[in-house]
Design a protein around this motif. Structure first.
Motif, PDB file in Angstrom:
ATOM      1  N   TYR A 180       6.325  44.669 -49.169  1.00 55.19           N
ATOM      2  CA  TYR A 180       6.349  43.516 -48.271  1.00 55.19           C
ATOM      3  C   TYR A 180       7.021  42.307 -48.921  1.00 55.19           C
ATOM      4  O   TYR A 180       7.649  41.501 -48.240  1.00 55.19           O
ATOM      5  N   ILE A 181       6.951  42.191 -50.247  1.00 57.69           N
ATOM      6  CA  ILE A 181       7.669  41.109 -50.937  1.00 57.69           C
ATOM      7  C   ILE A 181       9.168  41.379 -50.866  1.00 57.69           C
ATOM      8  O   ILE A 181       9.965  40.466 -50.618  1.00 57.69           O
ATOM      9  N   ARG A 182       9.571  42.610 -51.031  1.00 62.28           N
ATOM     10  CA  ARG A 182      10.994  42.956 -50.909  1.00 62.28           C
ATOM     11  C   ARG A 182      11.489  42.667 -49.487  1.00 62.28           C
ATOM     12  O   ARG A 182      12.625  42.217 -49.306  1.00 62.28           O
ATOM     13  N   ASN A 183      10.628  42.933 -48.498  1.00 55.47           N
ATOM     14  CA  ASN A 183      11.001  42.613 -47.115  1.00 55.47           C
ATOM     15  C   ASN A 183      11.173  41.099 -46.941  1.00 55.47           C
ATOM     16  O   ASN A 183      12.105  40.649 -46.276  1.00 55.47           O
ATOM     17  N   ILE A 184      10.278  40.321 -47.531  1.00 50.31           N
ATOM     18  CA  ILE A 184      10.369  38.860 -47.460  1.00 50.31           C
ATOM     19  C   ILE A 184      11.654  38.380 -48.138  1.00 50.31           C
ATOM     20  O   ILE A 184      12.322  37.465 -47.642  1.00 50.31           O
ATOM     21  N   MET A 185      12.012  38.995 -49.245  1.00 52.91           N
ATOM     22  CA  MET A 185      13.240  38.605 -49.938  1.00 52.91           C
ATOM     23  C   MET A 185      14.464  38.821 -49.036  1.00 52.91           C
ATOM     24  O   MET A 185      15.418  38.039 -49.084  1.00 52.91           O
ATOM     25  N   ALA A 186      14.422  39.849 -48.204  1.00 51.26           N
ATOM     26  CA  ALA A 186      15.537  40.137 -47.292  1.00 51.26           C
ATOM     27  C   ALA A 186      15.486  39.256 -46.044  1.00 51.26           C
ATOM     28  O   ALA A 186      16.524  38.899 -45.495  1.00 51.26           O
ATOM     29  N   ASP A 187      14.262  38.919 -45.590  1.00 48.45           N
ATOM     30  CA  ASP A 187      14.100  38.094 -44.386  1.00 48.45           C
ATOM     31  C   ASP A 187      12.756  37.378 -44.490  1.00 48.45           C
ATOM     32  O   ASP A 187      11.705  37.993 -44.309  1.00 48.45           O
ATOM     33  N   THR A 191      -6.943  39.323 -41.912  1.00 52.71           N
ATOM     34  CA  THR A 191      -5.661  38.630 -41.998  1.00 52.71           C
ATOM     35  C   THR A 191      -4.569  39.667 -42.224  1.00 52.71           C
ATOM     36  O   THR A 191      -4.691  40.527 -43.097  1.00 52.71           O
ATOM     37  N   LEU A 192      -3.515  39.576 -41.408  1.00 58.60           N
ATOM     38  CA  LEU A 192      -2.392  40.503 -41.512  1.00 58.60           C
ATOM     39  C   LEU A 192      -1.090  39.734 -41.678  1.00 58.60           C
ATOM     40  O   LEU A 192      -0.882  38.698 -41.039  1.00 58.60           O
ATOM     41  N   LEU A 193      -0.228  40.255 -42.515  1.00 61.69           N
ATOM     42  CA  LEU A 193       1.120  39.719 -42.693  1.00 61.69           C
ATOM     43  C   LEU A 193       2.081  40.722 -42.083  1.00 61.69           C
ATOM     44  O   LEU A 193       2.052  41.904 -42.436  1.00 61.69           O
ATOM     45  N   GLU A 194       2.928  40.253 -41.171  1.00 64.55           N
ATOM     46  CA  GLU A 194       3.932  41.120 -40.575  1.00 64.55           C
ATOM     47  C   GLU A 194       5.313  40.683 -41.061  1.00 64.55           C
ATOM     48  O   GLU A 194       5.719  39.538 -40.867  1.00 64.55           O
ATOM     49  N   THR A 195       5.997  41.597 -41.727  1.00 65.44           N
ATOM     50  CA  THR A 195       7.360  41.364 -42.187  1.00 65.44           C
ATOM     51  C   THR A 195       8.281  42.280 -41.385  1.00 65.44           C
ATOM     52  O   THR A 195       7.821  43.160 -40.664  1.00 65.44           O
ATOM     53  N   THR A 196       9.582  42.094 -41.557  1.00 59.57           N
ATOM     54  CA  THR A 196      10.557  42.987 -40.944  1.00 59.57           C
ATOM     55  C   THR A 196      11.083  43.907 -42.030  1.00 59.57           C
ATOM     56  O   THR A 196      11.538  43.432 -43.090  1.00 59.57           O
ATOM     57  N   GLY A 197      10.992  45.210 -41.783  1.00 57.28           N
ATOM     58  CA  GLY A 197      11.470  46.182 -42.769  1.00 57.28           C
ATOM     59  C   GLY A 197      12.926  45.938 -43.103  1.00 57.28           C
ATOM     60  O   GLY A 197      13.755  45.850 -42.206  1.00 57.28           O
ATOM     61  N   ARG A 198      13.227  45.831 -44.381  1.00 59.71           N
ATOM     62  CA  ARG A 198      14.584  45.489 -44.793  1.00 59.71           C
ATOM     63  C   ARG A 198      15.570  46.618 -44.536  1.00 59.71           C
ATOM     64  O   ARG A 198      16.763  46.375 -44.407  1.00 59.71           O
ATOM     65  N   LYS A 199      15.099  47.848 -44.440  1.00 61.05           N
ATOM     66  CA  LYS A 199      15.977  48.989 -44.156  1.00 61.05           C
ATOM     67  C   LYS A 199      15.885  49.397 -42.688  1.00 61.05           C
ATOM     68  O   LYS A 199      16.898  49.639 -42.045  1.00 61.05           O
ATOM     69  N   SER A 200      14.661  49.457 -42.170  1.00 62.45           N
ATOM     70  CA  SER A 200      14.453  49.953 -40.806  1.00 62.45           C
ATOM     71  C   SER A 200      14.624  48.883 -39.736  1.00 62.45           C
ATOM     72  O   SER A 200      14.934  49.190 -38.595  1.00 62.45           O
ATOM     73  N   GLY A 201      14.351  47.619 -40.105  1.00 65.47           N
ATOM     74  CA  GLY A 201      14.363  46.545 -39.119  1.00 65.47           C
ATOM     75  C   GLY A 201      13.110  46.527 -38.252  1.00 65.47           C
ATOM     76  O   GLY A 201      12.989  45.717 -37.341  1.00 65.47           O
ATOM     77  N   LEU A 202      12.151  47.412 -38.556  1.00 69.98           N
ATOM     78  CA  LEU A 202      10.911  47.510 -37.784  1.00 69.98           C
ATOM     79  C   LEU A 202       9.836  46.606 -38.372  1.00 69.98           C
ATOM     80  O   LEU A 202       9.846  46.316 -39.571  1.00 69.98           O
ATOM     81  N   PRO A 203       8.867  46.188 -37.537  1.00 67.81           N
ATOM     82  CA  PRO A 203       7.758  45.382 -38.057  1.00 67.81           C
ATOM     83  C   PRO A 203       6.913  46.203 -39.037  1.00 67.81           C
ATOM     84  O   PRO A 203       6.618  47.370 -38.782  1.00 67.81           O
ATOM     85  N   ARG A 204       6.528  45.575 -40.140  1.00 66.66           N
ATOM     86  CA  ARG A 204       5.673  46.197 -41.163  1.00 66.66           C
ATOM     87  C   ARG A 204       4.480  45.278 -41.371  1.00 66.66           C
ATOM     88  O   ARG A 204       4.646  44.093 -41.634  1.00 66.66           O
TER      89      ARG A 204
END
Length: 129
Positions: free
Chosen positions: A67-74, A29-42
């Motif tokens: 990844y939680i910080r990324n979720i907080m941003a998007d 199982t993988l979670l893909e977020t969007t990097g809050r600084k880079s905008g790239l998939p993480r």
């Protein structure tokens, strides 16, 4: 809050060893977020359980996890379950009892979360497709 030496060692191992291996496993199982600084998939390997159109998991480092910080941003995420990608919206649930929630989730993942977790946070992903 400053990370302890144990947290820093755990995060280093996860980032540089475990996650690199786990991401390659076809049914991990993988979670893909969007990097809050880079905008790239993480992409982050994790464990949890799907219940209907929801996927539940517990973050071991809570809001100190990247990844939680990324979720907080998007909160728009993708989740790979059993080899198939799904879109969804992640919801952070700080008022949920994360330890009680872990009793409902697969135990093999909870060993690591229980052992190394210092700031548990429940997350629900509302799946769109």
């Amino acid at each position: 809050m400053v990370d302890s030496a144990r947290d820093r060692i755990t995060k280093f191992f996860q980032k540089n060893v475990a996650n690199r291996v786990m991401r390659r496993l076809p049914f991990q199982t993988l979670l893909e977020t969007t990097g809050r600084k880079s905008g790239l998939p993480r992409t982050t390997p994790l464990g949890g359980r799907r219940t209907g159109d929801e996927f539940w998991f517990v973050s071991e480092f809570g809001d100190r996890s990247q990844y939680i910080r990324n979720i907080m941003a998007d909160p728009h995420v993708r989740l790979r379950l059993k080899g198939r990608w799904h879109r969804g919206t992640a919801v952070l649930l700080p008022d949920d009892d994360a330890r009680a929630r872990m009793r409902e989730l697969p135990q093999y993942n909870n060993v690591g979360v229980r052992t190394f977790g210092t700031n548990l946070l429940t997350v629900r992903v509302d799946l769109i497709d």
